[in-house]
Design a protein around this motif. Sequence first.
Motif, PDB file in Angstrom:
ATOM      1  N   GLY A 171     -65.769  19.685 -93.364  1.00  0.00           N
ATOM      2  CA  GLY A 171     -64.548  19.412 -94.110  1.00  0.00           C
ATOM      3  C   GLY A 171     -63.257  19.888 -93.467  1.00  0.00           C
ATOM      4  N   TYR A 172     -63.247  20.062 -92.142  1.00  0.00           N
ATOM      5  CA  TYR A 172     -62.006  20.474 -91.495  1.00  0.00           C
ATOM      6  C   TYR A 172     -61.171  19.263 -91.085  1.00  0.00           C
ATOM      7  N   GLY A 173     -61.692  18.098 -91.398  1.00  0.00           N
ATOM      8  CA  GLY A 173     -60.936  16.900 -91.075  1.00  0.00           C
ATOM      9  C   GLY A 173     -61.161  16.455 -89.646  1.00  0.00           C
ATOM     10  N   GLY A 174     -60.196  15.769 -89.107  1.00  0.00           N
ATOM     11  CA  GLY A 174     -60.366  15.197 -87.784  1.00  0.00           C
ATOM     12  C   GLY A 174     -60.806  13.759 -87.943  1.00  0.00           C
ATOM     13  N   PRO A 175     -60.440  12.958 -86.996  1.00  0.00           N
ATOM     14  CA  PRO A 175     -60.755  11.539 -87.104  1.00  0.00           C
ATOM     15  C   PRO A 175     -62.260  11.302 -87.052  1.00  0.00           C
ATOM     16  N   ASP A 176     -62.721  10.423 -87.885  1.00  0.00           N
ATOM     17  CA  ASP A 176     -64.134  10.091 -87.870  1.00  0.00           C
ATOM     18  C   ASP A 176     -64.353   9.001 -86.830  1.00  0.00           C
ATOM     19  N   THR A 177     -64.909   9.387 -85.721  1.00  0.00           N
ATOM     20  CA  THR A 177     -65.088   8.427 -84.632  1.00  0.00           C
ATOM     21  C   THR A 177     -66.539   7.998 -84.504  1.00  0.00           C
ATOM     22  N   SER A 178     -67.361   8.464 -85.432  1.00  0.00           N
ATOM     23  CA  SER A 178     -68.787   8.188 -85.280  1.00  0.00           C
ATOM     24  C   SER A 178     -69.069   6.685 -85.301  1.00  0.00           C
ATOM     25  N   GLY A 179     -68.239   5.930 -86.056  1.00  0.00           N
ATOM     26  CA  GLY A 179     -68.476   4.496 -86.140  1.00  0.00           C
ATOM     27  C   GLY A 179     -68.027   3.734 -84.905  1.00  0.00           C
ATOM     28  N   ASP A 180     -67.348   4.466 -83.997  1.00  0.00           N
ATOM     29  CA  ASP A 180     -66.806   3.778 -82.826  1.00  0.00           C
ATOM     30  C   ASP A 180     -67.825   3.576 -81.720  1.00  0.00           C
ATOM     31  N   ASP A 181     -68.944   4.272 -81.840  1.00  0.00           N
ATOM     32  CA  ASP A 181     -69.888   4.273 -80.728  1.00  0.00           C
ATOM     33  C   ASP A 181     -70.298   2.873 -80.274  1.00  0.00           C
ATOM     34  N   ALA A 182     -70.631   2.023 -81.241  1.00  0.00           N
ATOM     35  CA  ALA A 182     -71.092   0.680 -80.884  1.00  0.00           C
ATOM     36  C   ALA A 182     -69.998  -0.061 -80.120  1.00  0.00           C
ATOM     37  N   ASP A 183     -68.785   0.122 -80.589  1.00  0.00           N
ATOM     38  CA  ASP A 183     -67.648  -0.523 -79.961  1.00  0.00           C
ATOM     39  C   ASP A 183     -67.468  -0.030 -78.526  1.00  0.00           C
ATOM     40  N   ILE A 184     -67.610   1.273 -78.361  1.00  0.00           N
ATOM     41  CA  ILE A 184     -67.463   1.859 -77.030  1.00  0.00           C
ATOM     42  C   ILE A 184     -68.576   1.358 -76.116  1.00  0.00           C
ATOM     43  N   GLU A 185     -69.779   1.367 -76.635  1.00  0.00           N
ATOM     44  CA  GLU A 185     -70.918   0.889 -75.846  1.00  0.00           C
ATOM     45  C   GLU A 185     -70.667  -0.541 -75.362  1.00  0.00           C
ATOM     46  N   LYS A 186     -70.091  -1.327 -76.259  1.00  0.00           N
ATOM     47  CA  LYS A 186     -69.844  -2.721 -75.926  1.00  0.00           C
ATOM     48  C   LYS A 186     -68.850  -2.828 -74.764  1.00  0.00           C
ATOM     49  N   LEU A 187     -67.777  -2.034 -74.840  1.00  0.00           N
ATOM     50  CA  LEU A 187     -66.777  -2.047 -73.773  1.00  0.00           C
ATOM     51  C   LEU A 187     -67.366  -1.519 -72.467  1.00  0.00           C
ATOM     52  N   VAL A 188     -68.203  -0.510 -72.590  1.00  0.00           N
ATOM     53  CA  VAL A 188     -68.835   0.047 -71.394  1.00  0.00           C
ATOM     54  C   VAL A 188     -69.704  -1.020 -70.741  1.00  0.00           C
ATOM     55  N   ALA A 189     -70.423  -1.772 -71.562  1.00  0.00           N
ATOM     56  CA  ALA A 189     -71.285  -2.828 -71.026  1.00  0.00           C
ATOM     57  C   ALA A 189     -70.442  -3.921 -70.362  1.00  0.00           C
ATOM     58  N   GLU A 190     -69.330  -4.256 -71.001  1.00  0.00           N
ATOM     59  CA  GLU A 190     -68.430  -5.267 -70.425  1.00  0.00           C
ATOM     60  C   GLU A 190     -67.933  -4.826 -69.067  1.00  0.00           C
ATOM     61  N   ARG A 191     -67.591  -3.531 -69.020  1.00  0.00           N
ATOM     62  CA  ARG A 191     -67.084  -3.020 -67.753  1.00  0.00           C
ATOM     63  C   ARG A 191     -68.169  -3.039 -66.688  1.00  0.00           C
ATOM     64  N   GLN A 192     -69.370  -2.701 -67.090  1.00  0.00           N
ATOM     65  CA  GLN A 192     -70.472  -2.723 -66.138  1.00  0.00           C
ATOM     66  C   GLN A 192     -70.652  -4.137 -65.562  1.00  0.00           C
ATOM     67  N   ALA A 193     -70.534  -5.107 -66.449  1.00  0.00           N
ATOM     68  CA  ALA A 193     -70.684  -6.500 -66.008  1.00  0.00           C
ATOM     69  C   ALA A 193     -69.573  -6.847 -65.017  1.00  0.00           C
ATOM     70  N   ALA A 194     -68.365  -6.404 -65.338  1.00  0.00           N
ATOM     71  CA  ALA A 194     -67.235  -6.668 -64.454  1.00  0.00           C
ATOM     72  C   ALA A 194     -67.451  -6.033 -63.089  1.00  0.00           C
ATOM     73  N   ARG A 195     -67.990  -4.833 -63.127  1.00  0.00           N
ATOM     74  CA  ARG A 195     -68.228  -4.143 -61.853  1.00  0.00           C
ATOM     75  C   ARG A 195     -69.275  -4.891 -61.032  1.00  0.00           C
ATOM     76  N   GLN A 196     -70.259  -5.423 -61.743  1.00  0.00           N
ATOM     77  CA  GLN A 196     -71.328  -6.162 -61.049  1.00  0.00           C
ATOM     78  C   GLN A 196     -70.752  -7.337 -60.262  1.00  0.00           C
ATOM     79  N   ARG A 197     -69.802  -7.990 -60.896  1.00  0.00           N
ATOM     80  CA  ARG A 197     -69.230  -9.127 -60.175  1.00  0.00           C
ATOM     81  C   ARG A 197     -68.000  -8.719 -59.381  1.00  0.00           C
ATOM     82  N   ARG A 198     -67.855  -7.423 -59.222  1.00  0.00           N
ATOM     83  CA  ARG A 198     -66.786  -6.827 -58.427  1.00  0.00           C
ATOM     84  C   ARG A 198     -65.388  -7.243 -58.899  1.00  0.00           C
ATOM     85  N   ASP A 199     -65.300  -7.369 -60.217  1.00  0.00           N
ATOM     86  CA  ASP A 199     -63.983  -7.663 -60.815  1.00  0.00           C
ATOM     87  C   ASP A 199     -63.377  -6.317 -61.200  1.00  0.00           C
TER      88      ASP A 199
END
Length: 479
Positions: free
Chosen positions: A420-448
């Motif tokens: 209860g000390y507050g702070g932003p609840d970022t736990s729901g962001d994980d899926a979103d982050i994972e998705k961006l990380v995967a996108e970036r990995q794909a971009a790196r694969q094609r050397r973009d």
Amino acid sequence: MAEIRLHNTMGGETEAFVPLRAGEVRMYTCGPTVYDYAHIGNFRTFVFQDILRRFLKLRGFKMLHVMNLTDVDDRIIANAAAAGVGIREYTEKFVQAFFADCKVLSIESPEHWIRATDHIEDMVKLIERLQKKSFTYDGEGSIYYRIAKFPAYGKLSQIDVAGIQAGARVDNDRYEKESARDFALWKAPKPGEHFWETEIGAGRPGWHIECSAMAMKYLGETLDIHTGGIDLSFPHHENEIAQSEAATGKTFARYWMHAEHLLVEGEKMSKSLGNFYTLRDLFAKGYKPSALRFALASVPYRKQLNFTFDGLQQAASSVERLRNFADRLAMGKFPAGVSKEMVGRIAQAAEEFDAGLSDDLNTARGLAAAFDLVRDMNIAMDKNAVFQGDVAGAREFLGNFDRVFAVLEDNDGEMLRALGYGGPDTSGDDADIEKLVAERQAARQRRDFAASDRIRKELAERGIILEDSKDGGVRWKRK
RNA sequence: GGCGCGGUCGCCAAGUGGUAAGGCAAAGGUCUGCAAAACCUUUAUCGGCGGUUCGAUUCCGCCUCGCGCCUCCA
């Protein structure tokens, strides 16, 4: 393992620690007065006590540890009256806040957490014992302790009792005590004040009697360790000794340990200077619990700790280094086999760690042992000289390290939210982050790399740090 | 005034009678597509003055600065 040596305020020497009963330590620690939120100065002491407790457990001792909560005193009575509530109701909020503060700082629960107001009967019985032995006298409904009857008075703090002038200061009860040094065991009720109706009359306990009564109730008449902040050595602990030893004729506590105070930015912490911080204050500024715990634990307890925001930042960085190492150990791929040198190196680190903490809880030495190993193993890992067979030993070292320091687990954010000390609840962001990380990995694969860097930047703005590994994998973490 | 603790690298901080751990920060470098992490290199003679000693940061004395307790403040 090294012999455990502890500095005993009684006598002022650092001595070998041997508990009264083999394998078991009975410890009493003076807890907070719950009239307000506890501050970082309080927690310097409580973290020290926790480190002590954890180290003794690591060394195999069974702990019987009691911490009290002082929930009746002048400030509580006054504040509760001002708020128009009973003292129990008034203190409850701060008791719960204190428990949460302890949890968030990874302070282990003692075996017993007890409240003064639950032990009035025990205090009354102890006072009766003292009355029978004539260590007390009455004055207008209050009961005082007669220090003149206890020649050993002053032995803990080495206070010159003659220096405390009779009549120089008379306490609020306005009763002329026989001697100014004498203190109240039991206070007569004042109009409108909360009081208890007991065999020794109506009233409320003096401050010191609770610790004597409760410590002996749970731990026996002689305890192994009694600790608190340095300011408690006199008069609080001195008075506890006087009460307890007069009643029992036995040594009350065998080892007295006192934590030095902390300063804030080089100055005494005080409300008037505006440098008075509760945990809530610091967390609201964005500092992590683990950083605070590290900052409080890293300076050996007998040295004044100068608390600074810069230092807190440094502590956070130090914790990061340890966690990075732990992650590398957990996630790295190691060649099959075992390295005798590495096994030996780890054993050496374990020995140094133990030697440091055994030396009157020298946390700075203990930390240095860990950091030395971290550096050496990082070097070895860079050279591919750490093998699968070495990893278990290193993990065991870190495990033991963290059984004492408790800063490795990366759960600061969750803990703050859960408590209860507050702070932003970022736990729901994980899926979103994972998705961006995967996108970036794909971009790196094609050397973009333009796309890759765009995503890195975007995540960075959200406080996410990406680490690419040699094998093409990626690890992310929150700043 | 009495009692006690402490002044070690920019910051935090160990330590020993024989020439000073560790962490953070800074600068340069290695690695990396970029970065992060990691690693390498660089950065102190230990508050001041005397004394003891072959030799003191470490022992003694004096001085100075900071802090605590002597008032229910951890």
